[in-house]
Scaffold this motif. Structure first.
Motif, PDB file in Angstrom:
ATOM      1  N   ASN A 128      -4.371  -4.108   3.299  1.00  0.00           N
ATOM      2  CA  ASN A 128      -3.698  -3.628   2.120  1.00  0.00           C
ATOM      3  C   ASN A 128      -3.574  -2.131   2.052  1.00  0.00           C
ATOM      4  OD1 ASN A 128      -3.140  -6.136   0.587  1.00  0.00           O
ATOM      5  ND2 ASN A 128      -5.283  -6.388   1.143  1.00  0.00           N
ATOM      6  N   ILE A 145      -4.862  -1.063  -5.029  1.00  0.00           N
ATOM      7  CA  ILE A 145      -4.106  -1.785  -4.008  1.00  0.00           C
ATOM      8  C   ILE A 145      -2.772  -2.152  -4.631  1.00  0.00           C
ATOM      9  CG2 ILE A 145      -3.995  -4.013  -2.794  1.00  0.00           C
ATOM     10  CD1 ILE A 145      -7.100  -3.889  -2.719  1.00  0.00           C
ATOM     11  N   ASP A 147       0.479  -4.570  -4.721  1.00  0.00           N
ATOM     12  CA  ASP A 147       0.618  -5.940  -4.245  1.00  0.00           C
ATOM     13  C   ASP A 147       1.889  -6.578  -4.815  1.00  0.00           C
ATOM     14  OD1 ASP A 147       0.220  -8.476  -3.308  1.00  0.00           O
ATOM     15  OD2 ASP A 147      -1.528  -8.912  -4.549  1.00  0.00           O
ATOM     16  N   GLY A 351       1.112  -7.607   1.029  1.00  0.00           N
ATOM     17  CA  GLY A 351      -0.308  -7.798   1.313  1.00  0.00           C
ATOM     18  C   GLY A 351      -0.620  -8.724   2.475  1.00  0.00           C
TER      19      GLY A 351
END
Ligand SMILES: *[C@@H]1O[C@H](CO)[C@@H](O)[C@H](O)[C@H]1NC(C)=O
Ligand SMILES: *[C@@H]1O[C@H](CO)[C@@H](O)[C@H](O)[C@H]1NC(C)=O
Length: 472
Positions: A128, A145, A147, A351
């Motif tokens: 990631n 992260i 996503d 991801g």
């Protein structure tokens, strides 16, 4: 008539190419159909060399690989121990994406927060990329992260009533922020949680509580509030629905939380649609030791970007679906019927690391790739990757170019960094594609293959665009 003659000619040339010894074939096609790849460029470097292109984009967030030397999170204990572990985590994410797509919509409504389905959601996984976002007022800069495969944005919050995993930055404290607001459990925002997370919002002292499970082992739960998010000094958003996680576990690699870029109502692109019209783009760097960008809105989209229509999956409308129509290796289109891809369909995901194809398509790809690479010694498989080479004795290698074809006549030439995945060193470098369990499972255009492309998500225009050379 012309078509027939040229196809006969093409056929004859193909036949000729097949009977020629490999090295002559390579010479004939060296420039236009092969990449020359520095073996060292595939291996980890301990130095961050920031991308100029990415740095010059003022209104962008800098994107770094969470385990690379450009990341604040470098050297966290939670790094996956081996590449085999990282690839297993990647398979976990793929399994949970498949299970979300296989569910009927009524399953989502029936789920309640006390019984989080063990395989719901998505594994946050190993491959990631993170951006730094300011949360609260005064803002705390936190690595999240990003996503495209999930929707709600959350960060770990104090007090960590049940559990917080180790994170590099200090844990956000909503009591120190002037802009944090609780959401009441009767509000429509709280009711929206069931489509965004698969779990209905719960009520604790009339305050909305969320819970999201990513695959088997990762989750976040806590109060669902509203908060200010600062992307850049000119892009500050108030009252963004956001999870203040007081119970979090999982494979987040030291990141403080997650920025949800899916298509659901509660995702960040939907919540900022007035300003950005659900448009964002990113470029993932060629290696973990370089940087890319994430930009919201339609400024800075290259003229060379080509758009393919977005496909929506009724069972999981938050995914960005694409129509793949074919693949070419070394300039030759693989003999795969386009109905194979129509039946399986494909999503693009930031991801998932390794691109997943219907096994029939993967088998054709692998065969063509192995033929083009026959001069290099093969070696054992690396987890889900079965086409691996020992490049120990080489400083540069010549690999066939791979292009993917999408609906609307879009051809995307993968960058040379988007074809192979290296294990611990040059002795095991593998084709970075894998087959699904069967031809009916949804394919995934993963993040290795997206490297250096400018990838544009246009939720309002219902299309996804690709441009070459977005960053290096
Ligand atoms: C949010 O709600 C919880 C539970 O009622 C409460 O403990 C907390 O103080 C509230 N926070 C704010 C900023 O109102
Ligand atoms: C590399 O070269 C050495 C010396 O020529 C040879 O013994 C070895 O087998 C080669 N390794 C591979 C993987 O080709």
């Amino acid at each position: 008539m012309t078509t027939t003659i040229s196809s006969i000619f093409l056929f004859a040339s193909l036949l000729l190419l097949c009977v020629l010894p490999t090295f002559e074939q390579r010479e004939l096609t060296a420039d236009s159909h092969h990449h020359t790849l520095q073996v060292s460029s595939l291996l980890p470097s301990s130095v961050c060399s920031s991308s100029k292109v990415a740095d010059e984009r003022l209104s962008s967030l800098k994107v770094v690989h969470k385990y690379g030397p450009c990341s604040q999170l470098h050297q966290q204990e939670s790094n996956p121990a081996t590449h085999a572990d990282a690839l297993l985590q990647d398979q976990g994410r793929v399994n949970s994406i498949h299970s979300r797509l296989a569910k009927t919509s009524s399953d989502v409504k029936e789920t309640d927060a006390t019984k989080i389905p063990a395989k719901d959601g998505s594994v946050v996984g190993s491959g990631n990329y993170v951006v730094t976002v300011g949360i609260g007022n005064p803002k705390t800069d936190l690595s999240l992260i990003f996503d495209t495969g999930s929707d709600i944005t959350w960060t770990q919050c104090q007090p960590c009533i049940r559990y917080c995993y180790a994170q590099k930055e200090s844990i956000f404290d909503p009591s120190k922020s002037k802009s944090y607001l609780n959401i009441s459990c009767n509000s429509p925002t709280c009711s929206s949680l069931s489509s965004a997370t698969g779990n209905a919002g719960r009520c604790v002292s009339s305050t909305c509580v969320y819970a999201i499970q990513y695959g088997d082992s990762s989750y976040s739960a806590g109060f669902f509030g509203k908060e200010s998010l600062t992307l850049t000094s000119t892009d500050v958003f108030n009252d963004i629905p956001f999870g203040c996680g007081q119970n979090n576990r999982g494979l987040f690699g030291g990141a403080a939380g997650l920025l949800g870029l899916g298509r659901d109502k509660l995702s960040f692109p939907s919540q900022t649609a007035q300003k950005y019209n659900k448009i964002f783009s990113y470029c993932l760097p060629s290696s973990a030791s370089s940087t890319g960008y994430l930009t919201f809105g339609n400024s800075d989209i290259s003229n060379s970007v080509q758009f393919t229509p977005l496909v929506t999956f009724p069972r999981a409308p938050s995914f960005y679906g694409l129509d793949i129509s074919g693949i070419s290796v070394g300039g030759n289109k693989l003999p795969i019927s386009s109905s194979l891809f129509t039946n399986a369909r494909t999503i693009i995901d930031s991801g998932t690391v390794i691109t997943r194809l219907p096994p029939t398509a993967y088998s054709a790809l692998k065969t063509a790739f192995r033929q083009a690479m026959s001069q290099y010694p093969m070696t054992q498989a690396l987890s889900i990757l079965d086409t691996c080479y020992d490049f120990s004795n080489y400083t540069t290698v010549s690999i066939p170019k791979i292009s993917m074809f999408f609906g609307g006549g879009v051809k995307v030439d993968l960058d040379k960094s988007g074809i192979m995945y290296a294990g611990k060193d040059a002795s095991q470098v593998c084709l970075a594609f894998a087959g699904n369990g069967d031809d009916s499972e949804v394919g995934i255009f993963g993040n290795v293959q997206q490297k250096t492309l400018q990838v544009v998500y246009d939720g309002a225009g219902e299309r996804v665009g690709f441009g070459a050379g977005g960053c290096d």
